[in-house]
Design a protein around this motif. Structure first.
Motif, PDB file in Angstrom:
ATOM      1  N   LEU A  26      -5.901 -12.897  15.425  1.00 52.22           N
ATOM      2  CA  LEU A  26      -6.514 -13.497  14.245  1.00 52.22           C
ATOM      3  C   LEU A  26      -5.540 -13.505  13.065  1.00 52.22           C
ATOM      4  O   LEU A  26      -5.397 -14.521  12.369  1.00 52.22           O
ATOM      5  N   ILE A  27      -4.853 -12.411  12.856  1.00 53.49           N
ATOM      6  CA  ILE A  27      -3.878 -12.329  11.768  1.00 53.49           C
ATOM      7  C   ILE A  27      -2.761 -13.343  11.996  1.00 53.49           C
ATOM      8  O   ILE A  27      -2.335 -14.041  11.065  1.00 53.49           O
ATOM      9  N   ASN A  28      -2.282 -13.450  13.235  1.00 52.19           N
ATOM     10  CA  ASN A  28      -1.238 -14.437  13.539  1.00 52.19           C
ATOM     11  C   ASN A  28      -1.706 -15.851  13.250  1.00 52.19           C
ATOM     12  O   ASN A  28      -0.953 -16.683  12.761  1.00 52.19           O
ATOM     13  N   ALA A  29      -2.967 -16.135  13.553  1.00 53.54           N
ATOM     14  CA  ALA A  29      -3.517 -17.472  13.288  1.00 53.54           C
ATOM     15  C   ALA A  29      -3.542 -17.757  11.787  1.00 53.54           C
ATOM     16  O   ALA A  29      -3.177 -18.857  11.347  1.00 53.54           O
ATOM     17  N   PHE A  30      -3.959 -16.785  10.990  1.00 52.74           N
ATOM     18  CA  PHE A  30      -4.001 -16.982   9.538  1.00 52.74           C
ATOM     19  C   PHE A  30      -2.603 -17.166   8.960  1.00 52.74           C
ATOM     20  O   PHE A  30      -2.386 -18.017   8.098  1.00 52.74           O
ATOM     21  N   VAL A  31      -1.651 -16.373   9.429  1.00 54.30           N
ATOM     22  CA  VAL A  31      -0.282 -16.500   8.922  1.00 54.30           C
ATOM     23  C   VAL A  31       0.308 -17.852   9.314  1.00 54.30           C
ATOM     24  O   VAL A  31       0.937 -18.528   8.504  1.00 54.30           O
ATOM     25  N   GLY A  32       0.088 -18.264  10.553  1.00 47.11           N
ATOM     26  CA  GLY A  32       0.571 -19.578  10.987  1.00 47.11           C
ATOM     27  C   GLY A  32      -0.032 -20.697  10.164  1.00 47.11           C
ATOM     28  O   GLY A  32       0.652 -21.658   9.796  1.00 47.11           O
ATOM     29  N   GLY A  33      -1.315 -20.568   9.857  1.00 43.24           N
ATOM     30  CA  GLY A  33      -1.979 -21.562   9.008  1.00 43.24           C
ATOM     31  C   GLY A  33      -1.382 -21.594   7.617  1.00 43.24           C
ATOM     32  O   GLY A  33      -1.194 -22.664   7.029  1.00 43.24           O
ATOM     33  N   MET A  34      -1.054 -20.431   7.079  1.00 42.60           N
ATOM     34  CA  MET A  34      -0.458 -20.339   5.745  1.00 42.60           C
ATOM     35  C   MET A  34       0.903 -21.031   5.721  1.00 42.60           C
ATOM     36  O   MET A  34       1.206 -21.820   4.817  1.00 42.60           O
ATOM     37  N   VAL A  35       1.714 -20.761   6.719  1.00 47.60           N
ATOM     38  CA  VAL A  35       3.050 -21.364   6.770  1.00 47.60           C
ATOM     39  C   VAL A  35       2.933 -22.880   6.928  1.00 47.60           C
ATOM     40  O   VAL A  35       3.636 -23.639   6.257  1.00 47.60           O
ATOM     41  N   GLY A  36       2.024 -23.339   7.777  1.00 50.52           N
ATOM     42  CA  GLY A  36       1.825 -24.777   7.951  1.00 50.52           C
ATOM     43  C   GLY A  36       1.319 -25.449   6.688  1.00 50.52           C
ATOM     44  O   GLY A  36       1.768 -26.528   6.314  1.00 50.52           O
ATOM     45  N   LEU A  37       0.383 -24.807   6.027  1.00 51.14           N
ATOM     46  CA  LEU A  37      -0.164 -25.335   4.779  1.00 51.14           C
ATOM     47  C   LEU A  37       0.918 -25.421   3.713  1.00 51.14           C
ATOM     48  O   LEU A  37       1.022 -26.413   2.990  1.00 51.14           O
ATOM     49  N   GLU A  38       1.727 -24.385   3.643  1.00 53.83           N
ATOM     50  CA  GLU A  38       2.805 -24.360   2.665  1.00 53.83           C
ATOM     51  C   GLU A  38       3.765 -25.527   2.885  1.00 53.83           C
ATOM     52  O   GLU A  38       4.172 -26.187   1.933  1.00 53.83           O
ATOM     53  N   ARG A  39       4.093 -25.806   4.117  1.00 51.96           N
ATOM     54  CA  ARG A  39       5.043 -26.880   4.411  1.00 51.96           C
ATOM     55  C   ARG A  39       4.496 -28.257   4.059  1.00 51.96           C
ATOM     56  O   ARG A  39       5.249 -29.161   3.741  1.00 51.96           O
ATOM     57  N   SER A  40       3.186 -28.412   4.117  1.00 49.81           N
ATOM     58  CA  SER A  40       2.624 -29.721   3.793  1.00 49.81           C
ATOM     59  C   SER A  40       2.329 -29.879   2.305  1.00 49.81           C
ATOM     60  O   SER A  40       2.339 -30.991   1.789  1.00 49.81           O
ATOM     61  N   ILE A  41       2.100 -28.803   1.596  1.00 47.33           N
ATOM     62  CA  ILE A  41       1.737 -28.865   0.181  1.00 47.33           C
ATOM     63  C   ILE A  41       2.944 -28.725  -0.750  1.00 47.33           C
ATOM     64  O   ILE A  41       3.000 -29.356  -1.795  1.00 47.33           O
ATOM     65  N   PHE A  42       3.939 -27.934  -0.375  1.00 46.47           N
ATOM     66  CA  PHE A  42       4.998 -27.591  -1.309  1.00 46.47           C
ATOM     67  C   PHE A  42       5.887 -28.739  -1.765  1.00 46.47           C
ATOM     68  O   PHE A  42       6.367 -28.702  -2.893  1.00 46.47           O
TER      69      PHE A  42
END
Length: 126
Positions: free
Chosen positions: A4-20
């Motif tokens: 679950l933690i890995n899923a949240f971190v992966g989501g954070m990194v993916g979100l960052e790449r699309s928003i930043f």
């Protein structure tokens, strides 16, 4: 819990790449794609170097301690990003995120430890 933690971190990194990229343009008036992508480069290089060292650190300090230290590195990241006054702070936050991810790479091995050799394929897949 580790999955679950890995899923949240992966989501954070993916979100960052699309928003930043848009964040860089709107908040810091950075129009250069190379400058905008500097946060990904900083993250990637830092994670690669930390991954290289994580094996040595795991043998010396133990995987559990390494995982905890990796989590501690993650604590300031959202606060740095929320209060960033320049693009350099965003890059710095991504360097810290690279350290976090590199140290947490041992979570895959920890999952294998938890399920045993018989189910290591399942642990790797999750």
């Amino acid at each position: 819990m580790l999955v679950l933690i890995n899923a949240f971190v992966g989501g954070m990194v993916g979100l960052e790449r699309s928003i930043f990229p848009q964040y860089a343009k709107e908040s810091f008036s950075i129009e250069s794609n190379i400058a905008i992508l500097s946060f990904i480069t900083a993250f990637g290089i830092t994670k690669a170097v930390t991954n290289l060292l994580a094996g040595r650190f795991a043998n010396r300090f133990g995987r559990k301690r390494l995982l905890i230290v990796g989590w501690l590195f993650a604590i300031p990241i959202p606060f740095i990003l929320m209060n960033a006054t320049s693009w350099n702070w965003v890059i710095f936050a991504n360097v810290i995120l690279g350290i976090n991810q590199g140290l947490r790479s041992s979570t895959v091995v920890m999952k294998i430890d938890l399920v045993g050799v018989k189910n290591r394929g399942l642990a790797m897949g999750l």
